[in-house]
Design a protein around this motif. Structure first.
Motif, PDB file in Angstrom:
ATOM      1  N   GLU A 381       0.644  -0.994  -0.098  1.00  0.00           N
ATOM      2  CA  GLU A 381      -0.060  -0.001  -0.084  1.00  0.00           C
ATOM      3  C   GLU A 381       0.841   1.227   0.009  1.00  0.00           C
ATOM      4  OE1 GLU A 381      -2.802   0.119   3.257  1.00  0.00           O
ATOM      5  OE2 GLU A 381      -3.783  -1.812   2.640  1.00  0.00           O
ATOM      6  N   ILE A 382       2.029   1.315   0.856  1.00  0.00           N
ATOM      7  CA  ILE A 382       2.920   2.298   0.764  1.00  0.00           C
ATOM      8  C   ILE A 382       3.636   2.617  -0.490  1.00  0.00           C
ATOM      9  CG2 ILE A 382       5.001   3.216   1.666  1.00  0.00           C
ATOM     10  CD1 ILE A 382       4.222   1.678   4.299  1.00  0.00           C
ATOM     11  N   LEU A 383       3.916   1.566  -1.222  1.00  0.00           N
ATOM     12  CA  LEU A 383       4.484   1.638  -2.394  1.00  0.00           C
ATOM     13  C   LEU A 383       3.502   2.228  -3.439  1.00  0.00           C
ATOM     14  CD1 LEU A 383       6.783  -1.455  -2.489  1.00  0.00           C
ATOM     15  CD2 LEU A 383       7.543   1.087  -2.508  1.00  0.00           C
ATOM     16  N   ALA A 384       2.278   1.761  -3.477  1.00  0.00           N
ATOM     17  CA  ALA A 384       1.218   2.237  -4.308  1.00  0.00           C
ATOM     18  C   ALA A 384       1.104   3.742  -4.172  1.00  0.00           C
ATOM     19  CB  ALA A 384      -0.115   1.594  -4.204  1.00  0.00           C
ATOM     20  N   SER A 385       1.110   4.258  -2.960  1.00  0.00           N
ATOM     21  CA  SER A 385       0.754   5.711  -2.615  1.00  0.00           C
ATOM     22  C   SER A 385       1.838   6.365  -3.110  1.00  0.00           C
ATOM     23  CB  SER A 385       1.040   5.828  -1.150  1.00  0.00           C
ATOM     24  OG  SER A 385       0.983   7.185  -0.667  1.00  0.00           O
ATOM     25  N   ARG A 386       3.163   5.689  -2.845  1.00  0.00           N
ATOM     26  CA  ARG A 386       4.500   6.345  -3.270  1.00  0.00           C
ATOM     27  C   ARG A 386       4.701   6.641  -4.839  1.00  0.00           C
ATOM     28  NH1 ARG A 386       4.468   9.701  -0.408  1.00  0.00           N
ATOM     29  NH2 ARG A 386       6.305  10.668  -1.392  1.00  0.00           N
ATOM     30  N   ALA A 387       3.788   5.565  -5.541  1.00  0.00           N
ATOM     31  CA  ALA A 387       3.895   5.643  -7.077  1.00  0.00           C
ATOM     32  C   ALA A 387       3.084   6.614  -7.684  1.00  0.00           C
ATOM     33  CB  ALA A 387       3.340   4.490  -7.568  1.00  0.00           C
ATOM     34  N   GLU A 388       2.183   7.231  -6.879  1.00  0.00           N
ATOM     35  CA  GLU A 388       1.470   8.357  -7.325  1.00  0.00           C
ATOM     36  C   GLU A 388       2.289   9.704  -7.507  1.00  0.00           C
ATOM     37  OE1 GLU A 388      -1.741   9.204  -4.737  1.00  0.00           O
ATOM     38  OE2 GLU A 388      -2.439   7.116  -4.663  1.00  0.00           O
ATOM     39  N   GLY A 389       2.007  10.193  -8.811  1.00  0.00           N
ATOM     40  CA  GLY A 389       2.692  11.406  -9.341  1.00  0.00           C
ATOM     41  C   GLY A 389       4.374  11.092 -10.118  1.00  0.00           C
ATOM     42  N   VAL A 390       4.337   9.786 -10.151  1.00  0.00           N
ATOM     43  CA  VAL A 390       5.609   9.559 -10.774  1.00  0.00           C
ATOM     44  C   VAL A 390       5.496   9.543 -12.228  1.00  0.00           C
ATOM     45  CG1 VAL A 390       7.338   7.564 -11.405  1.00  0.00           C
ATOM     46  CG2 VAL A 390       6.546   7.813  -8.987  1.00  0.00           C
ATOM     47  N   VAL A 391       6.569  10.361 -12.618  1.00  0.00           N
ATOM     48  CA  VAL A 391       6.751  10.483 -14.237  1.00  0.00           C
ATOM     49  C   VAL A 391       7.917  10.048 -14.938  1.00  0.00           C
ATOM     50  CG1 VAL A 391       6.561  12.162 -16.010  1.00  0.00           C
ATOM     51  CG2 VAL A 391       5.261  12.599 -14.035  1.00  0.00           C
ATOM     52  N   ALA A 392       7.897   9.149 -15.850  1.00  0.00           N
ATOM     53  CA  ALA A 392       8.917   8.687 -16.353  1.00  0.00           C
ATOM     54  C   ALA A 392       9.909   9.632 -16.735  1.00  0.00           C
ATOM     55  CB  ALA A 392       8.495   7.844 -17.561  1.00  0.00           C
ATOM     56  N   GLN A 393      11.203   9.790 -16.394  1.00  0.00           N
ATOM     57  CA  GLN A 393      12.332  10.554 -16.871  1.00  0.00           C
ATOM     58  C   GLN A 393      13.078  10.007 -17.961  1.00  0.00           C
ATOM     59  OE1 GLN A 393      16.138  11.307 -14.529  1.00  0.00           O
ATOM     60  NE2 GLN A 393      14.830  12.864 -13.766  1.00  0.00           N
ATOM     61  N   PHE A 394      13.091  11.062 -19.119  1.00  0.00           N
ATOM     62  CA  PHE A 394      14.069  10.659 -20.225  1.00  0.00           C
ATOM     63  C   PHE A 394      15.540  10.497 -19.721  1.00  0.00           C
ATOM     64  CE2 PHE A 394      17.142  11.966 -23.428  1.00  0.00           C
ATOM     65  CZ  PHE A 394      16.782  11.061 -24.379  1.00  0.00           C
ATOM     66  N   LYS A 395      16.021   9.241 -20.349  1.00  0.00           N
ATOM     67  CA  LYS A 395      17.296   8.619 -19.875  1.00  0.00           C
ATOM     68  C   LYS A 395      18.204   8.771 -21.155  1.00  0.00           C
ATOM     69  CE  LYS A 395      15.997   7.550 -15.573  1.00  0.00           C
ATOM     70  NZ  LYS A 395      16.649   8.385 -14.485  1.00  0.00           N
ATOM     71  N   GLY A 396      19.285   9.464 -21.321  1.00  0.00           N
ATOM     72  CA  GLY A 396      20.160   9.593 -22.300  1.00  0.00           C
ATOM     73  C   GLY A 396      21.058   8.530 -22.516  1.00  0.00           C
ATOM     74  N   PRO A 397      21.674   8.444 -23.541  1.00  0.00           N
ATOM     75  CA  PRO A 397      22.332   7.251 -24.039  1.00  0.00           C
ATOM     76  C   PRO A 397      23.704   6.874 -23.023  1.00  0.00           C
ATOM     77  CG  PRO A 397      23.085   9.097 -25.467  1.00  0.00           C
ATOM     78  CD  PRO A 397      21.743   9.538 -24.677  1.00  0.00           C
ATOM     79  N   ASP A 398      24.172   8.021 -22.121  1.00  0.00           N
ATOM     80  CA  ASP A 398      25.277   7.669 -21.410  1.00  0.00           C
ATOM     81  C   ASP A 398      24.799   7.823 -19.737  1.00  0.00           C
ATOM     82  OD1 ASP A 398      27.552   6.842 -23.103  1.00  0.00           O
ATOM     83  OD2 ASP A 398      27.413   9.158 -23.627  1.00  0.00           O
ATOM     84  N   ASP A 399      23.499   7.534 -19.680  1.00  0.00           N
ATOM     85  CA  ASP A 399      22.874   7.820 -18.221  1.00  0.00           C
ATOM     86  C   ASP A 399      23.697   7.256 -17.250  1.00  0.00           C
ATOM     87  OD1 ASP A 399      20.712   7.965 -16.130  1.00  0.00           O
ATOM     88  OD2 ASP A 399      20.281   9.724 -17.423  1.00  0.00           O
ATOM     89  N   ALA A 400      23.660   5.766 -17.349  1.00  0.00           N
ATOM     90  CA  ALA A 400      24.468   4.831 -16.531  1.00  0.00           C
ATOM     91  C   ALA A 400      25.698   5.163 -16.367  1.00  0.00           C
ATOM     92  CB  ALA A 400      24.153   3.477 -17.110  1.00  0.00           C
ATOM     93  N   LEU A 401      26.505   5.464 -17.538  1.00  0.00           N
ATOM     94  CA  LEU A 401      27.989   5.717 -17.389  1.00  0.00           C
ATOM     95  C   LEU A 401      28.166   7.222 -16.561  1.00  0.00           C
ATOM     96  CD1 LEU A 401      30.734   5.210 -18.436  1.00  0.00           C
ATOM     97  CD2 LEU A 401      30.261   6.856 -20.475  1.00  0.00           C
ATOM     98  N   ILE A 402      27.268   8.112 -16.914  1.00  0.00           N
ATOM     99  CA  ILE A 402      27.527   9.326 -15.740  1.00  0.00           C
ATOM    100  C   ILE A 402      27.252   8.971 -14.441  1.00  0.00           C
ATOM    101  CG2 ILE A 402      26.399  11.428 -15.470  1.00  0.00           C
ATOM    102  CD1 ILE A 402      25.592  11.620 -18.271  1.00  0.00           C
ATOM    103  N   GLN A 403      26.274   8.106 -14.177  1.00  0.00           N
ATOM    104  CA  GLN A 403      25.989   7.732 -12.631  1.00  0.00           C
ATOM    105  C   GLN A 403      27.252   7.072 -12.173  1.00  0.00           C
ATOM    106  OE1 GLN A 403      23.548   8.731 -10.978  1.00  0.00           O
ATOM    107  NE2 GLN A 403      23.727   7.449  -9.335  1.00  0.00           N
ATOM    108  N   GLU A 404      27.629   5.998 -12.821  1.00  0.00           N
ATOM    109  CA  GLU A 404      28.868   5.326 -12.440  1.00  0.00           C
ATOM    110  C   GLU A 404      30.265   5.893 -12.191  1.00  0.00           C
ATOM    111  OE1 GLU A 404      28.825   1.940 -11.339  1.00  0.00           O
ATOM    112  OE2 GLU A 404      26.546   1.509 -11.574  1.00  0.00           O
ATOM    113  N   GLN A 405      30.582   6.431 -13.470  1.00  0.00           N
ATOM    114  CA  GLN A 405      32.072   6.770 -13.688  1.00  0.00           C
ATOM    115  C   GLN A 405      32.162   8.223 -13.410  1.00  0.00           C
ATOM    116  OE1 GLN A 405      34.052   4.927 -16.837  1.00  0.00           O
ATOM    117  NE2 GLN A 405      32.372   3.048 -16.763  1.00  0.00           N
ATOM    118  N   VAL A 406      31.077   9.268 -13.640  1.00  0.00           N
ATOM    119  CA  VAL A 406      31.420  10.584 -13.408  1.00  0.00           C
ATOM    120  C   VAL A 406      30.955  11.034 -11.897  1.00  0.00           C
ATOM    121  CG1 VAL A 406      30.652  13.020 -14.207  1.00  0.00           C
ATOM    122  CG2 VAL A 406      30.740  10.805 -16.009  1.00  0.00           C
TER     123      VAL A 406
END
Length: 437
Positions: A381-406
């Motif tokens: 129930e908490i996760l369903a509540s927390r899912a309200e208002g979530v909007v998918a964010q655009f992920k660019g080609p190097d999104d994961a690389l930025i997160q890991e290595q930058v």
């Protein structure tokens, strides 16, 4: 399954007996897998997706199919594995893809089967609409079936809160952080109060806090037009400085990401709060148990999150065009993402379903091994509540690389105190130029 966004450590998940009860209600819709030809389907997943316990059921219902599964420990390692095999042509029949990889995946989307050829259009109402949108390439091809999404709540240790003179009940904790108006300013304020009372850190390390904040923004590391969105972004830079101030104040425990000393940091009071997308609940449970703790260790789960709705992670099952059995692979991916199977995955690992029917199933909203572990918190129930208002964010080609290595090295220096806010931010920008451009 958030790595990158959805990295997960080795975790002990729900008991075999509990999972078996869920699986007893799972059945296959049939398909070509019931024929006479003996087929082996390979599948690569990662982290704590909660799928491993499902394969035996599918094999029992499809005697001619053998599933050869590989689960990679972390999303970062899984991304490296995918890129290596994508280049060499050695991909499995089903490849799990994390949300943070989507930019890279979409650049080679023609190397994934268009699942519309196997009925994707007929079942696309199964998922929340933005999940289907994420898996649809610019040519309208649906290349993935959604497993989980990652709405975030706040894990906290009620015993540690109580010892610090803070509210320990879920409703009180939610109000402590601001309730519906919860903010990061309030989060850090509470953290300082906790630190002043105990002399201990408030959260394990700054990276997960940063990641959660970035995911809340309308545009993250990339703008919707595909251009980078970091240098000159005062919103991100100012929050980085806020993290630097919090580190100076002793709020970060300077833990290595995904390494909590065999779970000891979760049971010895090293930190008191932890940002938790649904799939992270299984990680927390597993780490506590690995460290010798159990449901009495004090961990709880509150319906609140600083800054509002945030989605960290979520995955897809894709069928590379190199598969020799695309029809059978598509049927397995279809079955694994049906409502009953997503309920089973949730009960096994806390992977909150992207399938609408599963989100309201009693197996998600009711009691489970996770609810028992988290002080009888109604986690579904908490996760369903927390899912309200979530909007998918655009992920660019190097999104994961930025997160890991930058971001990663700069964050490590920040938490270790070897670089202050401005210095570590400048290092981040310099690394960005070196690796991305």
């Amino acid at each position: 399954m958030k790595f990158s966004r959805r990295t997960a450590a080795v975790a002990v998940v729900a008991s075999t007996a509990s999972l078996a009860l869920v699986l007893s209600g799972c059945s296959s819709d049939g398909g070509s897998g019931n024929g006479d030809e003996k087929i082996t389907l390979t599948i690569t997943t990662f982290g704590t997706m909660g799928l491993d316990g499902l394969y035996a059921q599918y094999e029992a219902d499809h005697p001619n199919i053998t599933i050869k599964a590989t689960n990679i420990d972390t999303g970062g390692n899984a991304l490296t594995d995918w890129k290596t095999k994508q280049a060499s042509g050695g991909l499995p029949d089903i490849q799990a893809v994390e949300e943070g990889w989507l930019g890279s995946v979409m650049e080679v989307s023609d190397s994934f089967t268009d699942l519309r050829d196997y009925g994707a259009d007929d079942i696309k109402d199964r998922w929340v609409d933005w999940k289907v949108g994420q898996a649809t390439d610019p040519d309208g091809r649906i290349i993935g079936y959604g497993t989980d999404i990652g709405p975030q709540g706040l894990c906290y240790n009620g015993k540690l809160f109580e010892a610090a003179g803070l509210p320990s009940d879920r409703e009180g904790v939610a109000e402590l952080f601001g309730g519906a108006d919860a903010s990061w300013d309030k989060f850090f304020e509470v953290g300082k109060t906790y630190h002043d009372a105990t002399g201990k850190a408030f959260y394990d390390q700054s990276g997960f806090i940063w990641n959660s904040f970035v995911n809340q923004q309308e545009e993250g590391y990339y703008k919707k037009d595909g251009s980078l969105n970091i240098e000159g972004n005062k919103t991100l830079e100012n929050f980085w400085m806020q993290l630097a101030d919090a580190q100076k104040a002793g709020l970060s425990a300077n833990q290595a990401q995904w390494d909590w000393g065999g779970g000891q940091a979760f049971v010895d009071g090293t930190f008191a709060v932890f940002v938790c997308p649904g799939w992270m609940l299984g990680v927390v449970k597993g780490q506590v148990e690995a460290g010798g703790g159990d449901a009495t260790s004090g961990w709880d789960f509150a319906d609140v999150f600083p800054g509002g709705a945030s989605n960290w992670g979520g995955s897809f099952l894709t069928v590379p065009t190199s598969s020799k059995h695309p029809k059978e692979a598509a049927e397995l991916a279809d079955w694994l993402t049906q409502a009953k199977q997503e309920v089973a995955s949730f009960q096994a690992a806390g992977a909150f379903p992207s399938v609408l029917e599963a989100q309201t199933d009693p197996g998600v909203t009711g009691e489970s091994e996770l609810t028992k572990f988290f002080n009888n918190a109604p986690v579904g129930e908490i996760l369903a509540s927390r899912a309200e208002g979530v909007v998918a964010q655009f992920k660019g080609p190097d999104d994961a690389l930025i997160q890991e290595q930058v971001v990663g090295p700069a964050r490590t220096a920040l938490d270790a105190g070897s670089a202050d806010g401005p210095t570590s931010w400048n290092t981040l920008i310099d690394t960005l130029h070196q690796l991305i451009g």
